[in-house]
Enzyme design. Structure first.
Site, PDB file in Angstrom:
ATOM      1  N   CYS A 382       7.668   4.331  -2.009  1.00  0.00           N
ATOM      2  CA  CYS A 382       6.631   5.298  -2.369  1.00  0.00           C
ATOM      3  C   CYS A 382       6.439   6.333  -1.247  1.00  0.00           C
ATOM      4  O   CYS A 382       7.311   7.167  -1.057  1.00  0.00           O
ATOM      5  CB  CYS A 382       5.348   4.572  -2.738  1.00  0.00           C
ATOM      6  SG  CYS A 382       4.357   5.512  -3.887  1.00  0.00           S
ATOM      7  N   GLN A 386       9.003   9.280   0.094  1.00  0.00           N
ATOM      8  CA  GLN A 386       8.625  10.692   0.247  1.00  0.00           C
ATOM      9  C   GLN A 386       8.910  11.163   1.674  1.00  0.00           C
ATOM     10  O   GLN A 386       9.414  12.269   1.894  1.00  0.00           O
ATOM     11  CB  GLN A 386       7.146  10.878  -0.094  1.00  0.00           C
ATOM     12  CG  GLN A 386       6.824  10.545  -1.554  1.00  0.00           C
ATOM     13  CD  GLN A 386       5.334  10.640  -1.876  1.00  0.00           C
ATOM     14  OE1 GLN A 386       4.500  10.812  -0.992  1.00  0.00           O
ATOM     15  NE2 GLN A 386       5.003  10.522  -3.163  1.00  0.00           N
ATOM     16  N   HIS A 505       6.950   0.867  -6.883  1.00  0.00           N
ATOM     17  CA  HIS A 505       6.710  -0.287  -5.998  1.00  0.00           C
ATOM     18  C   HIS A 505       7.418  -1.524  -6.539  1.00  0.00           C
ATOM     19  O   HIS A 505       6.816  -2.314  -7.274  1.00  0.00           O
ATOM     20  CB  HIS A 505       5.209  -0.561  -5.901  1.00  0.00           C
ATOM     21  CG  HIS A 505       4.459   0.500  -5.179  1.00  0.00           C
ATOM     22  ND1 HIS A 505       4.302   0.501  -3.816  1.00  0.00           N
ATOM     23  CD2 HIS A 505       3.846   1.615  -5.630  1.00  0.00           C
ATOM     24  CE1 HIS A 505       3.616   1.564  -3.453  1.00  0.00           C
ATOM     25  NE2 HIS A 505       3.316   2.260  -4.536  1.00  0.00           N
ATOM     26  N   GLU A 507       7.996  -4.148  -5.141  1.00  0.00           N
ATOM     27  CA  GLU A 507       7.409  -5.385  -4.590  1.00  0.00           C
ATOM     28  C   GLU A 507       6.432  -6.049  -5.557  1.00  0.00           C
ATOM     29  O   GLU A 507       6.121  -7.233  -5.396  1.00  0.00           O
ATOM     30  CB  GLU A 507       6.728  -5.115  -3.237  1.00  0.00           C
ATOM     31  CG  GLU A 507       5.467  -4.269  -3.255  1.00  0.00           C
ATOM     32  CD  GLU A 507       5.715  -2.766  -3.142  1.00  0.00           C
ATOM     33  OE1 GLU A 507       6.805  -2.292  -3.529  1.00  0.00           O
ATOM     34  OE2 GLU A 507       4.791  -2.057  -2.682  1.00  0.00           O
TER      35      GLU A 507
HETATM   36  N1  GLN Z   1       0.344   9.196  -0.938  1.00  0.00           N
HETATM   37  C1  GLN Z   1       1.505   9.298  -1.765  1.00  0.00           C
HETATM   38  C2  GLN Z   1       1.176   9.831  -3.157  1.00  0.00           C
HETATM   39  O1  GLN Z   1       0.060   9.870  -3.571  1.00  0.00           O
HETATM   40  C3  GLN Z   1       2.217   7.970  -1.840  1.00  0.00           C
HETATM   41  C4  GLN Z   1       1.404   6.901  -2.497  1.00  0.00           C
HETATM   42  C5  GLN Z   1       1.903   5.500  -2.184  1.00  0.00           C
HETATM   43  O2  GLN Z   1       2.664   5.293  -1.255  1.00  0.00           O
HETATM   44  N2  GLN Z   1       1.448   4.519  -2.943  1.00  0.00           N
HETATM   45  O3  GLN Z   1       2.063  10.241  -3.865  1.00  0.00           O
END
Ligand code: GLN
Length: 536
Positions: A382, A386, A505, A507
């Site tokens: 996630c 990014q 995710h 996990e």
């Molecule tokens: N903050 C990022 C978003 O909102 C990633 C969210 C996360 O890692 N769960 O896209």
């Protein structure tokens, strides 16, 4: 329907969640269909707004419910998928009752905790239990007996105790039996705690005691006498190396037989699958085989913040035949290249987990750069994915100011809201939650790991890879091998030994005997890395 309610006394953190999950596991091994409900007596509607620093991981369900991490334990131990109704909070209960009151459903009556709130609690429990198709429903009441917050839930439990037939209801109370300096096991905290429970009209049928080692028969008899519970219903939950051992201990302590007898369950017991798992773990422990994984995050002081990641790494290790030794590295400390090197060079793999907010992101980016440049296996989840994209944009595409627009304005928002999201003003409403599909590129690493070109995984994010930059990334060797229309779900660098990030995710769907494919691939690559790099 049969109900098992689990309460806790003496102090918090005794492991009611693991106790409930383990009871569920042994009943499942008896061939019963089991479901579970977690009650959280806080006023929040759900865990979505809660800070992991305070409360531990926010677990995400397939329907997008953001719930307490105990639901993750239920899913892992019971190998089941739950929905958000399986997490009842004070906020949800009161909201419904207040809405009903506004609609005039109470016909002008005075709306009170008893019976309106307690009825709402019981209705929810029974409704969720019935609709789940299970035969036995476990209900864990969060908090400790005596807390103001949990009173309406305990009162609802008291009412259920008198409304349900004895053969359909069991109350399990979890307490602590400390050992004094002479090595004697002390029963007084348990006695007091049961007394408190009885003052509320609740009579435990089973007492699970957390203790350092098995309770002696004399101690069990003493608790039985004072607490009015049969001796064979006093269970020692003694300290073990891993939570997955607990169902077998309960079995050995006779808990499964006791419940079977109380509920009139058939004599069928097959813990063999779970036993094999525990034996595998013990063998791995003996073999000394391990990989060292660095998890670079900002919530590292509270281990519970990354429970599902820890478990997923463990599952992957069991499948691969090695222990995953996890070290939590504070991304805040990775301020210079030498500091990054010092912190990370001994690891076989680097994982950057999800998160919100800018704090600590520079350190995470530095860790990703280190993994990419040194061919160290990398898994980004996630926010971790990014930031892998941001790192690549900065250091390979040469956009020095590339960033996620979550962290402010930038000329190169490589992570951004999609155009259709720009007008959404309610931030909570714009979150992408729960199950979504991704289509994988043939022969990509992701495809090889999943063994399928269509996957479904759980999400919890708002920002996305900016589609405007895709061509530039792909021309320099970072490809997007998993997509959901214009949303990039998986990123990888094919020239790297193992470099993969996902917007979802994985996990949340890993199981002890069926690890999440990305975790499995990551741990295997890390294991390979160890053999290649260090020859040990
Ligand atoms: N903050 C990022 C978003 O909102 C990633 C969210 C996360 O890692 N769960 O896209």
């Amino acid at each position: 329907m049969k109900y098992i309610i689990v309460t806790g006394g003496v102090m918090s953190g005794l492991g009611k969640g693991i106790t409930s999950s383990s009871i569920g596991r042994i009943l499942k091994s008896k061939g019963c269909r089991v479901t579970a409900i977690k009650i959280d007596p806080y006023i929040n509607i759900d865990a979505g707004t809660m800070n992991p620093f305070q409360h531990g991981e926010v677990f995400v369900l397939e329907d997008g419910g953001e719930v307490d991490l105990d639901l993750g334990n239920y899913e892992r131990f019971l190998d089941t998928e739950l929905s958000s109704e399986h997490n009842i909070t004070t906020g949800k209960v009161y909201r419904t009752v207040i809405e009903k009151e506004r609609r005039g459903d109470y016909l002008g009556g005075t709306v009170q905790i008893i019976p309106h709130i307690t009825n709402e609690i019981k209705e929810r429990i029974r409704d969720v239990a019935e609709r789940s198709g299970a035969e036995i429903c476990l209900i864990e009441i969060g908090g400790t007996v005596g807390d103001i917050e949990s009173m309406p839930f305990l009162e609802a439990a008291r009412q259920m105790q008198r409304e349900e037939a004895a053969g359909d209801f069991a109350l399990v109370h979890v307490t602590l039996v400390p050992t004094d300096t002479q090595g004697e096991q002390k029963t007084k905290p348990t006695q007091h705690s049961v007394k408190e429970l009885r003052e509320l009209g609740l009579y435990p049928n089973i007492i699970v005691t957390r203790c350092a080692s098995t309770l002696s028969l004399a101690v069990k008899e003493k608790i039985a006498l004072f607490c009015d519970v049969p001796t064979n219903a006093i269970i020692s939950a003694y300290d073990v190396d891993d939570v997955y051992h607990v169902p077998l201990i309960f079995e050995q302590e006779g808990l499964s037989d006791y419940i079977a007898q109380r509920f009139g369950l058939e004599e069928r017991n097959d813990q063999s699958g779970w036993r094999r798992l525990v034996e595998q773990m013990k063998e791995i422990e003996k073999s000394g085989k391990k990989v060292d994984i660095a998890v670079v995050g900002k919530y590292i002081n509270l281990r519970d913040a990354y429970t599902s990641i820890r478990e997923s790494l463990k599952h992957a290790g069991i499948a691969y035949g090695c222990k995953t030794n996890i070290e939590w590295i504070d991304s805040g400390g990775l301020k210079s290249a030498p500091a990054v090197m010092r912190a990370l060079e001994r690891f076989d793999g680097i994982l950057v987990p999800g998160g919100f907010g800018e704090r600590g992101t520079d350190g995470k980016i530095a860790a990703i750069e280190y993994a990419r440049e040194n061919d160290v296996p990398f898994l980004g989840l996630c926010l971790g994915m990014q930031l892998a994209v941001v790192e690549f944009a900065r250091n390979v595409l040469g956009f020095a100011d590339a960033n996620s627009s979550e962290f402010g304005k930038t000329a190169h928002p490589v992570i951004d809201l999609l155009p259709e999201q720009h007008n959404v003003t309610d931030m909570g409403g714009s979150m992408r939650l729960g199950n979504y599909e991704a289509v994988l590129t043939e022969n990509s690493l992701a495809h090889r790991l999943y063994g399928s070109t269509r996957i479904v995984e759980r999400h919890r994010h708002r920002y996305e890879v900016n589609p405007a930059y895709i061509d530039q990334f792909e021309s320099k060797g970072m490809i997007f091998s998993g997509k959901n229309k214009n949303r990039m779900e998986i990123v990888e660098i094919p020239s790297h030994r193992f470099f993969i990030g996902c917007q979802f995710h994985p996990e949340f769907r890993s199981r002890p005997d069926n690890p999440a494919p990305l975790f499995r691939g990551f741990v295997e690559a890390a294991g390979g890395a160890r053999l290649i790099q260090r020859k040990d």
